[in-house]
Scaffold this motif. Structure first.
Motif, PDB file in Angstrom:
ATOM      1  N   ALA A 180       0.831  -1.214   0.000  1.00 51.58           N
ATOM      2  CA  ALA A 180       0.000   0.000   0.000  1.00 51.58           C
ATOM      3  C   ALA A 180       0.860   1.257   0.000  1.00 51.58           C
ATOM      4  N   ALA A 181       1.939   1.261   0.790  1.00 49.31           N
ATOM      5  CA  ALA A 181       2.815   2.434   0.847  1.00 49.31           C
ATOM      6  C   ALA A 181       3.514   2.665  -0.479  1.00 49.31           C
ATOM      7  N   THR A 182       3.852   1.609  -1.188  1.00 44.14           N
ATOM      8  CA  THR A 182       4.517   1.742  -2.492  1.00 44.14           C
ATOM      9  C   THR A 182       3.596   2.400  -3.508  1.00 44.14           C
ATOM     10  N   ILE A 183       2.334   2.047  -3.463  1.00 47.18           N
ATOM     11  CA  ILE A 183       1.367   2.709  -4.355  1.00 47.18           C
ATOM     12  C   ILE A 183       1.315   4.197  -4.039  1.00 47.18           C
ATOM     13  N   GLY A 184       1.346   4.547  -2.734  1.00 44.77           N
ATOM     14  CA  GLY A 184       1.359   5.955  -2.357  1.00 44.77           C
ATOM     15  C   GLY A 184       2.613   6.676  -2.821  1.00 44.77           C
ATOM     16  N   ALA A 185       3.757   5.986  -2.784  1.00 46.91           N
ATOM     17  CA  ALA A 185       5.010   6.607  -3.230  1.00 46.91           C
ATOM     18  C   ALA A 185       5.030   6.818  -4.737  1.00 46.91           C
ATOM     19  N   GLY A 186       4.222   6.044  -5.470  1.00 47.72           N
ATOM     20  CA  GLY A 186       4.196   6.193  -6.918  1.00 47.72           C
ATOM     21  C   GLY A 186       3.525   7.475  -7.381  1.00 47.72           C
ATOM     22  N   LYS A 187       2.616   8.026  -6.555  1.00 46.29           N
ATOM     23  CA  LYS A 187       1.923   9.274  -6.923  1.00 46.29           C
ATOM     24  C   LYS A 187       1.958  10.245  -5.751  1.00 46.29           C
TER      25      LYS A 187
ATOM     26  N   VAL B  80      11.313   4.660 -18.469  1.00 46.71           N
ATOM     27  CA  VAL B  80       9.864   4.859 -18.609  1.00 46.71           C
ATOM     28  C   VAL B  80       9.462   6.112 -17.835  1.00 46.71           C
ATOM     29  N   SER B  81       9.693   6.090 -16.518  1.00 43.19           N
ATOM     30  CA  SER B  81       9.431   7.254 -15.671  1.00 43.19           C
ATOM     31  C   SER B  81       9.902   6.936 -14.264  1.00 43.19           C
ATOM     32  N   ALA B  82      10.064   7.977 -13.462  1.00 45.33           N
ATOM     33  CA  ALA B  82      10.432   7.777 -12.060  1.00 45.33           C
ATOM     34  C   ALA B  82       9.306   7.064 -11.315  1.00 45.33           C
ATOM     35  N   ALA B  83       8.061   7.350 -11.699  1.00 48.54           N
ATOM     36  CA  ALA B  83       6.924   6.707 -11.035  1.00 48.54           C
ATOM     37  C   ALA B  83       6.922   5.200 -11.264  1.00 48.54           C
ATOM     38  N   TRP B  84       7.379   4.764 -12.457  1.00 52.35           N
ATOM     39  CA  TRP B  84       7.346   3.334 -12.754  1.00 52.35           C
ATOM     40  C   TRP B  84       8.327   2.550 -11.904  1.00 52.35           C
ATOM     41  N   ILE B  85       9.311   3.212 -11.331  1.00 52.99           N
ATOM     42  CA  ILE B  85      10.185   2.528 -10.375  1.00 52.99           C
ATOM     43  C   ILE B  85       9.354   2.023  -9.199  1.00 52.99           C
ATOM     44  N   GLN B  86       8.413   2.853  -8.742  1.00 55.07           N
ATOM     45  CA  GLN B  86       7.532   2.437  -7.648  1.00 55.07           C
ATOM     46  C   GLN B  86       6.485   1.430  -8.109  1.00 55.07           C
ATOM     47  N   TRP B  87       5.961   1.586  -9.321  1.00 54.95           N
ATOM     48  CA  TRP B  87       4.962   0.610  -9.797  1.00 54.95           C
ATOM     49  C   TRP B  87       5.587  -0.778  -9.912  1.00 54.95           C
TER      50      TRP B  87
END
Length: 534
Positions: free
Chosen positions: A139-146, A212-219
């Motif tokens: 759950a925290a990883t999803i929050g870190a993605g956005k 791809v993007s910095a966000a995809w590191i978290q995804w």
């Protein structure tokens, strides 16, 4: 089988101290002990097919693989974002020092988590704590993605670390639930390999996913946590076992006296299913699928006992000295390298920067394959044979000397190679040497403290995990200003000198006086729950 008693390991001969917990059942459980090569096995196996020590090698190593995956994620989450530092600075409007803190904050969660989870794992079992922690990290990883802002991102990063933190103390407890003491160096070496590999694979993966993007590191990290959750649910049964209670009610297992441990593990244990079925204590695979009640058949700690035992551990100098020296004179420099690598190779793309971690990874893998856990076990077996079959924890320390030397040399060479703009291969050789030493040192320290206090292994590894991660938390706060003031050569040469001239003399002192210190400090006044019957 030879039924005579083998010499008691030094770690189990400790004088009673005032107010300590009496251990008559523990000592009684060693009557008619199972031997291997004339040396008493620890833990003692029962004649129960539900005893984790009696499970097949395949089942044990499948569970070990799940534990290693969790411990891999323990550090993977910390460093996988390093190649995206530039994007994070722009996205969140922060400085390089502030982006370094995004590596430190999950380490704080990793440090505090064991103080919360360890007692709960000794009450409700290893499996449920693993699952709950993974859900929190997912759950925290999803929050870190956005992230909406810097504060929100830092909060998500903290809970990533807090949720995955059972991979340390609870993961180690699973390893000791499954394997005998004479296998401990190799298995803890693999467990340590997982944390060191996660630390180094994270930036390699992060560098390419950043395309791809910095966000995809978290995804992608969220996908890994989802996979881990499925594996925990499907392949990780409960391993907390009421050993002392069952040893009192069942006959001991019959163990082979072969020279290698495989016969003991695979075919030397004669389980008595009919006797075991007569005992009405639900245990291991007979517990509910998601157990939310205290595991029966043992005395459990209170939920806050992990905090009080952490404080009491300061009374035991061999644990305090070995762990604090390793963490603050040696291990924390690895975060210095990881967080400063983008600044050292600023002209390279994030993908190339990620690949520059390969030298660290290769050093870690080489060390574990040839110079770490299995070699440590071999050294202990040979030294014990010369010592009338008695294992002494200080036998684990021999590999500490070359390990500290390799790390110190690697640190010094890398600092010079950056300032002198040497070819990148020089830095890779330095990384290889440094990481090989870190892997060896980590295995030495964890094996040593667990061998010193095997009946309190959860507490000593909690102490280890807290300070290991506090050292990782501290390093990113000071390394960038230090390098900006003194340059790479002076900064990392100073670190190398500290590593060698602090670690080596301390290991030598423990080698010489560790047994005396353990005798003077007495035994710990508590037990792991599996050795503490009702």
């Amino acid at each position: 089988m030879d039924e005579k008693l083998a010499p008691e390991p030094l770690s189990l001969i400790r004088p009673k101290e005032k107010g300590s917990v009496e251990e008559p059942d523990v000592q009684a459980s060693y009557d008619h002990s199972v031997l291997r090569d004339g040396v008493k096995l620890h833990p003692q196996p029962t004649a129960d097919p539900l005893d984790p020590l009696n499970w097949s090698s395949f089942k044990k190593h499948t569970i070990l693989g799940v534990v290693m995956f969790k411990y891999f994620m323990f550090t993977y989450i910390t460093t996988t974002t390093v190649p995206s530092f530039t994007q994070l600075q722009d996205q969140l409007g922060i400085s390089y020092s502030q982006v370094n803190w995004t590596v430190a904050i999950p380490a704080l969660g990793l440090a505090l988590g064991p103080l919360f989870w360890s007692s709960l794992a000794d009450i409700y079992g290893r499996r449920i704590i693993f699952i709950i922690g993974t859900v929190i990290s997912f759950a925290a990883t999803i929050g870190a993605g956005k992230p909406s802002n810097y504060g929100g991102y830092m909060a998500a990063r903290f809970f990533q670390g807090f949720g995955v933190s059972p991979g340390a103390t609870v993961g180690m407890a699973v390893v000791t639930d499954l394997f005998f003491e004479h296998q401990r160096g190799q298995k803890l070496g693999l467990w340590v390999l997982a944390i060191d590999s996660g630390l180094l694979v994270g930036p390699i993966f992060g560098g390419f996913i950043d395309l791809v993007s910095a966000a995809w590191i978290q995804w992608f990290t969220a996908i890994l946590f989802a996979t881990l959750l499925v594996l925990e649910i499907a392949f990780m049964p409960e391993t907390l076992y009421p050993r002392n209670t069952m040893l009192a009610r069942l006959p001991h297992a019959a163990a082979s006296s072969s020279s290698d441990g495989s016969d003991v593990e695979k075919s030397g244990i004669d389980t008595d299913k009919s006797s075991a079925n007569d005992i009405d204590i639900p245990r291991t695979t007979k517990l509910p699928f998601l157990n939310i009640k205290p595991v029966p058949g043992m005395r459990h700690p209170k939920p806050w006992d992990s905090l009080t035992r952490f404080a009491l551990t300061f009374k035991y100098p061999v644990v305090v000295i070995s762990i604090l020296v390793y963490c603050f004179a040696w291990y924390w420099w690895i975060l210095s390298i990881i967080t400063m690598l983008p600044a050292a190779y600023v002209s390279y793309t994030p993908q190339i920067q990620g690949l520059l971690f390969v030298g660290l990874l290769l050093g870690t893998l080489f060390s574990e394959a040839f110079c770490s856990g299995r070699l440590s076990d071999s050294i202990v077996v040979k030294l014990a044979a010369r010592n009338n079959g008695m294992r002494v924890p200080e036998m684990r320390l021999w590999l500490g000397y070359p390990a500290a030397t390799l790390s110190a040399i690697g640190l010094i060479i890398w600092g010079i190679s950056v300032d002198k703009a040497y070819h990148w291969i020089v830095g890779q050789i330095a990384f290889f040497l440094f990481a090989a030493g870190i892997q060896m040192g980590n295995t030495v320290v964890t094996s040593y403290v667990v061998d010193a206090y095997p009946l309190q292994s959860m507490s000593v590894i909690t102490f280890y995990s807290v300070f290991l991660n506090l050292s990782a938390f501290a390093s990113p706060f000071f390394i960038a200003p230090w390098e900006a003031k003194d340059g790479f050569t002076l900064t990392f040469a100073a670190q190398g000198i500290l590593t060698f001239f602090v670690s080596v003399p301390v290991f030598a002192a423990l080698h010489r006086w560790g047994g005396w210190l353990r005798h003077r400090s007495g035994e710990m006044s508590w037990l792991n729950p599996e050795y503490d019957s009702m």
